[in-house]
Enzyme design. Structure first.
Site, mmCIF file in Angstrom:
data_model
loop_
_atom_site.group_PDB
_atom_site.id
_atom_site.type_symbol
_atom_site.label_atom_id
_atom_site.label_comp_id
_atom_site.label_asym_id
_atom_site.label_seq_id
_atom_site.Cartn_x
_atom_site.Cartn_y
_atom_site.Cartn_z
ATOM 1 N N SER A 114 0.836 -1.211 0.000
ATOM 2 C CA SER A 114 0.000 0.000 0.000
ATOM 3 C C SER A 114 0.869 1.258 0.000
ATOM 4 O O SER A 114 0.529 2.259 -0.641
ATOM 5 C CB SER A 114 -1.001 0.003 1.151
ATOM 6 O OG SER A 114 -0.358 0.180 2.381
ATOM 7 N N LEU A 152 10.916 -6.695 4.439
ATOM 8 C CA LEU A 152 11.067 -7.250 5.779
ATOM 9 C C LEU A 152 12.306 -8.113 5.967
ATOM 10 O O LEU A 152 12.406 -8.851 6.932
ATOM 11 C CB LEU A 152 9.791 -8.010 6.157
ATOM 12 C CG LEU A 152 8.522 -7.148 6.068
ATOM 13 C CD1 LEU A 152 7.288 -7.935 6.468
ATOM 14 C CD2 LEU A 152 8.612 -5.862 6.877
ATOM 15 N N LEU A 208 16.778 -8.143 5.866
ATOM 16 C CA LEU A 208 17.906 -7.230 6.046
ATOM 17 C C LEU A 208 18.603 -6.972 4.706
ATOM 18 O O LEU A 208 18.841 -7.894 3.932
ATOM 19 C CB LEU A 208 18.890 -7.860 7.044
ATOM 20 C CG LEU A 208 19.995 -6.962 7.587
ATOM 21 C CD1 LEU A 208 19.411 -5.792 8.391
ATOM 22 C CD2 LEU A 208 20.943 -7.759 8.473
ATOM 23 N N HIS A 254 9.344 2.843 9.276
ATOM 24 C CA HIS A 254 9.085 1.911 10.378
ATOM 25 C C HIS A 254 7.793 2.347 11.066
ATOM 26 O O HIS A 254 7.612 3.533 11.343
ATOM 27 C CB HIS A 254 10.259 1.936 11.357
ATOM 28 C CG HIS A 254 10.114 0.903 12.419
ATOM 29 N ND1 HIS A 254 10.389 -0.434 12.199
ATOM 30 C CD2 HIS A 254 9.655 0.982 13.701
ATOM 31 C CE1 HIS A 254 10.140 -1.117 13.306
ATOM 32 N NE2 HIS A 254 9.693 -0.283 14.228
ATOM 33 N N ASP A 294 16.755 -0.951 11.654
ATOM 34 C CA ASP A 294 16.129 0.227 12.275
ATOM 35 C C ASP A 294 17.091 1.149 13.015
ATOM 36 O O ASP A 294 16.673 1.854 13.940
ATOM 37 C CB ASP A 294 15.009 -0.219 13.247
ATOM 38 C CG ASP A 294 13.990 -1.104 12.555
ATOM 39 O OD1 ASP A 294 13.715 -0.878 11.373
ATOM 40 O OD2 ASP A 294 13.480 -2.041 13.205
HETATM 41 C C1 GAR Z 1 4.166 -0.759 6.828
HETATM 42 O O1 GAR Z 1 3.387 -0.502 7.961
HETATM 43 C C2 GAR Z 1 5.632 -0.533 7.154
HETATM 44 O O2 GAR Z 1 5.854 0.485 8.081
HETATM 45 C C3 GAR Z 1 6.014 -1.873 7.753
HETATM 46 O O3 GAR Z 1 5.379 -2.810 6.920
HETATM 47 C C4 GAR Z 1 4.129 -2.258 6.466
HETATM 48 C C5 GAR Z 1 4.011 -2.490 4.976
HETATM 49 O O4 GAR Z 1 2.730 -2.164 4.540
HETATM 50 N N1 GAR Z 1 7.430 -2.026 7.781
HETATM 51 C C6 GAR Z 1 8.073 -2.566 8.806
HETATM 52 O O5 GAR Z 1 7.505 -3.048 9.771
HETATM 53 C C7 GAR Z 1 9.607 -2.559 8.694
HETATM 54 N N2 GAR Z 1 10.203 -2.882 9.937
HETATM 55 P P1 GAR Z 1 2.391 -2.043 2.987
HETATM 56 O O6 GAR Z 1 2.942 -3.303 2.303
HETATM 57 O O7 GAR Z 1 0.902 -2.000 2.929
HETATM 58 O O8 GAR Z 1 3.044 -0.803 2.454
#
Ligand code: GAR
Length: 200
Positions: A13, A88, A90, A107, A152
């Site tokens: 998204s 997600l 490294l 994050h 992070d």
């Molecule tokens: C988001 O909330 C982003 O902040 C998180 O994954 C989600 C992806 O949503 N990232 C982490 O947690 C990284 N540590 P999306 O695929 O709908 O954009």
């Protein structure tokens, strides 16, 4: 033209918002969407926008010297910046060095709180929920930061907060945080890239 690659593992998204934001931009273009999961929905979103896609194998991340396909792809497309949007895994340190201060991440919490390995997506929101229930937190938010070799830990570029109530479930916290992400991530990327390039 400055070229961006978006790296994402899942729903995409944020990637969609970034693709929309830069669609008609005069100097910044999304040239690649890459994922470590070949079935990730984000690859379908990229196709909707006519942007090239790439699947990153585990070897490309863990043994980049022996499997240089990813860095070769980035070089071939002239990628200047990498934007992580729910990526997600490294980043290999070779890539972090190659793109020093040119990799951004978002994050879903106020770092340095609720960060580090294993702290992603719903794990973050569940930890924040537990802290709100325990009375040690009354807010959460987002952190947009530069990426270094550690989860992070790179320098923060931007944070935004939202107040939380004890009645907010983990999924309600996730919804509120995602709304902030969509609102701020594309513009923060643009501001940072333009700021960097005005220095030259
Ligand atoms: C988001 O909330 C982003 O902040 C998180 O994954 C989600 C992806 O949503 N990232 C982490 O947690 C990284 N540590 P999306 O695929 O709908 O954009």
């Amino acid at each position: 033209m400055i070229h961006i690659a978006i790296f994402a593992s899942g729903g995409g998204s944020n990637a969609r918002r970034i693709l929309e934001h830069f669609q008609n931009h005069p100097s910044i273009r999304v040239a690649l969407v890459a994922s470590n999961r070949k079935a990730a929905f984000v690859l379908e979103i990229a196709a909707e926008y006519g942007v090239e896609t790439f699947v990153i194998s585990k070897n490309m991340l863990t043994q980049p010297a022996e499997h240089p396909d990813l860095s070769e792809k980035l070089t071939k497309l002239g990628i200047d910046y990498i934007v992580l949007a729910g990526f997600l895994v490294l980043m290999p340190k070779e890539l972090v060095h190659l793109y020093n201060e040119r990799i951004f991440n978002i994050h879903p919490a106020l770092l340095p709180k609720f960060g580090g390995q294993g702290m992603y997506g719903k794990h973050v929101h569940e930890a924040v929920y537990a802290a709100v229930q325990a009375g040690t937190e009354t807010e959460s938010g987002i952190t947009i930061h530069l990426v270094n070799e550690f989860y992070d830990k790179g320098a923060p570029l931007f944070q935004a907060k939202i107040a939380l109530q004890r009645t907010d479930s983990p999924s309600e916290i996730a919804r509120k945080v995602l709304t902030l992400e969509h609102h701020y991530y594309p513009q923060t990327i643009e501001n940072q890239i333009l700021k960097d390039n005005l220095k030259i």
